[in-house]
Design a protein around this motif. Structure first.
Motif, short mmCIF file in Angstrom:
data_model
loop_
_atom_site.label_atom_id
_atom_site.label_comp_id
_atom_site.label_asym_id
_atom_site.label_seq_id
_atom_site.Cartn_x
_atom_site.Cartn_y
_atom_site.Cartn_z
N ASN A 203 -14.34 23.71 -15.86
CA ASN A 203 -13.23 24.22 -16.66
C ASN A 203 -13.66 24.56 -18.07
OD1 ASN A 203 -11.35 22.10 -14.75
ND2 ASN A 203 -10.61 24.18 -15.06
N THR A 204 -13.08 25.63 -18.60
CA THR A 204 -13.27 26.01 -19.99
C THR A 204 -11.88 26.32 -20.56
OG1 THR A 204 -13.59 28.34 -19.41
CG2 THR A 204 -15.56 26.98 -19.59
N GLU A 205 -11.85 26.75 -21.81
CA GLU A 205 -10.58 27.13 -22.44
C GLU A 205 -10.80 28.35 -23.31
OE1 GLU A 205 -7.80 25.12 -25.72
OE2 GLU A 205 -7.85 23.97 -23.84
N ARG A 206 -9.89 29.29 -23.23
CA ARG A 206 -9.93 30.51 -24.05
C ARG A 206 -8.55 30.71 -24.67
NH1 ARG A 206 -14.87 33.77 -24.46
NH2 ARG A 206 -16.14 33.27 -22.63
N ASP A 207 -8.49 30.66 -25.99
CA ASP A 207 -7.22 30.86 -26.71
C ASP A 207 -6.10 29.99 -26.17
OD1 ASP A 207 -8.41 32.86 -28.32
OD2 ASP A 207 -8.04 34.38 -26.79
N GLY A 208 -6.44 28.72 -25.87
CA GLY A 208 -5.45 27.76 -25.41
C GLY A 208 -5.11 27.87 -23.94
N VAL A 209 -5.75 28.77 -23.21
CA VAL A 209 -5.48 28.94 -21.77
C VAL A 209 -6.60 28.28 -20.98
CG1 VAL A 209 -5.19 30.61 -19.89
CG2 VAL A 209 -4.26 31.11 -22.16
N GLY A 210 -6.22 27.45 -20.00
CA GLY A 210 -7.21 26.79 -19.15
C GLY A 210 -7.88 27.78 -18.22
N MET A 211 -9.20 27.74 -18.17
CA MET A 211 -9.96 28.68 -17.36
C MET A 211 -10.86 27.94 -16.37
SD MET A 211 -9.04 31.51 -19.09
CE MET A 211 -10.20 32.84 -18.75
N ILE A 212 -11.20 28.63 -15.29
CA ILE A 212 -12.25 28.17 -14.36
C ILE A 212 -13.46 29.07 -14.57
CG2 ILE A 212 -12.96 27.96 -11.96
CD1 ILE A 212 -10.14 27.37 -11.20
N ALA A 213 -14.60 28.45 -14.77
CA ALA A 213 -15.85 29.19 -14.91
C ALA A 213 -16.71 28.96 -13.68
CB ALA A 213 -16.60 28.76 -16.16
N VAL A 214 -17.23 30.05 -13.11
CA VAL A 214 -18.22 29.95 -12.04
C VAL A 214 -19.49 30.58 -12.59
CG1 VAL A 214 -18.82 30.49 -9.67
CG2 VAL A 214 -16.40 30.18 -10.28
N GLU A 215 -20.54 29.78 -12.60
CA GLU A 215 -21.80 30.22 -13.21
C GLU A 215 -22.93 30.15 -12.18
OE1 GLU A 215 -24.75 28.50 -16.70
OE2 GLU A 215 -22.57 28.32 -16.96
N VAL A 216 -23.70 31.20 -12.08
CA VAL A 216 -24.83 31.21 -11.16
C VAL A 216 -26.11 31.51 -11.94
CG1 VAL A 216 -23.43 31.92 -9.19
CG2 VAL A 216 -24.61 33.65 -10.51
N GLU A 217 -27.20 30.92 -11.47
CA GLU A 217 -28.52 31.21 -12.02
C GLU A 217 -29.45 31.40 -10.84
OE1 GLU A 217 -31.84 28.72 -14.40
OE2 GLU A 217 -29.91 28.85 -15.42
N VAL A 218 -30.03 32.60 -10.72
CA VAL A 218 -30.85 32.91 -9.54
C VAL A 218 -32.15 33.59 -9.94
CG1 VAL A 218 -28.93 33.06 -7.93
CG2 VAL A 218 -29.58 35.08 -9.22
#
Length: 218
Positions: A203-218
């Motif tokens: 989870n992250t937050e942007r301007d007070g809105v809760g976000m889901i982050a999906v991060e890949v490294e390949v």
């Protein structure tokens, strides 16, 4: 769903054409302001003209051309198309390019599949309280790795281990008609595993809105 570019050069040609069109538009804007100065237009009218031109740029009518700096032009073409696809669906896509060059064990078309799946997933699962999707490309400045890294954020709930586990199961989808859906994130995980890469969901937050982050490294 795998995103396949049948003719990648067509996407790139469209991309370049639109950049040229935008440059032409900005040139006209500058010439307009110069003309107002030459006509000795009073300060209030000048301020009004500048405000209108600035508001047009900030309104999102002009696309985000930071993606031009990405070395892989196939990826740039995909991001460009997805940006307009998201716009038509009612979402704003914001790009941040941390590094334009990278190394990867996957070929360009695997990377295109991964990027397309992540963006489509973000559009599908974005909550109604935020129409913004954030895409970050490249490693952070303090990272020792130069592998391809992509993070996509959309509004969503708090993640749990169960949520993450279900997310990558074959057939997992939020669509009512499940036929033919629910393969994207499963394919994504398969490709990441193939490269001995990493997937992170948090989870992250942007301007007070809760976000889901999906991060890949390949």
């Amino acid at each position: 769903m795998i995103y396949i570019i049948s003719n990648p050069w067509e996407d790139i040609s469209i991309f370049i054409h639109n950049v040229q069109m935008t440059q032409h538009t900005y040139k006209n804007h500058i010439m307009t302001l110069k003309g107002l100065l030459d006509l000795n237009v009073d300060n209030e009218d000048m301020k009004d003209a500048i405000y209108k031109l600035a508001s047009k740029s900030e309104s999102g009518e002009e696309p985000d051309y930071d993606i031009l700096h990405i070395e892989n032009k196939l990826l740039a073409g995909l991001f460009y198309q997805k940006m307009f696809y998201a716009k038509k669906a009612g979402y704003n896509m914001h790009f941040e390019i941390l590094k334009s060059r990278y190394e990867s064990r996957l070929d360009d078309f695997d990377l295109i599949d991964i990027a397309g799946i992540l963006i489509d997933n973000a559009i599908e699962h974005c909550f109604e309280d935020s129409q913004d999707i954030y895409v970050t490309i490249g490693q952070t400045s303090n990272s020792e790795s130069n592998r391809f890294r992509l993070k996509v954020e959309n509004s969503g709930p708090k993640v749990s281990s169960e949520y993450i586990s279900n997310m990558f199961k074959r057939g997992a989808t939020s669509k009512e008609n499940k036929s033919g859906h629910g393969l994207g994130m499963y394919i994504l995980k398969t490709k990441v595993n193939k490269s001995k890469g990493k997937i992170s969901v948090y989870n992250t937050e942007r301007d007070g809105v809760g976000m889901i982050a999906v991060e890949v490294e390949v």
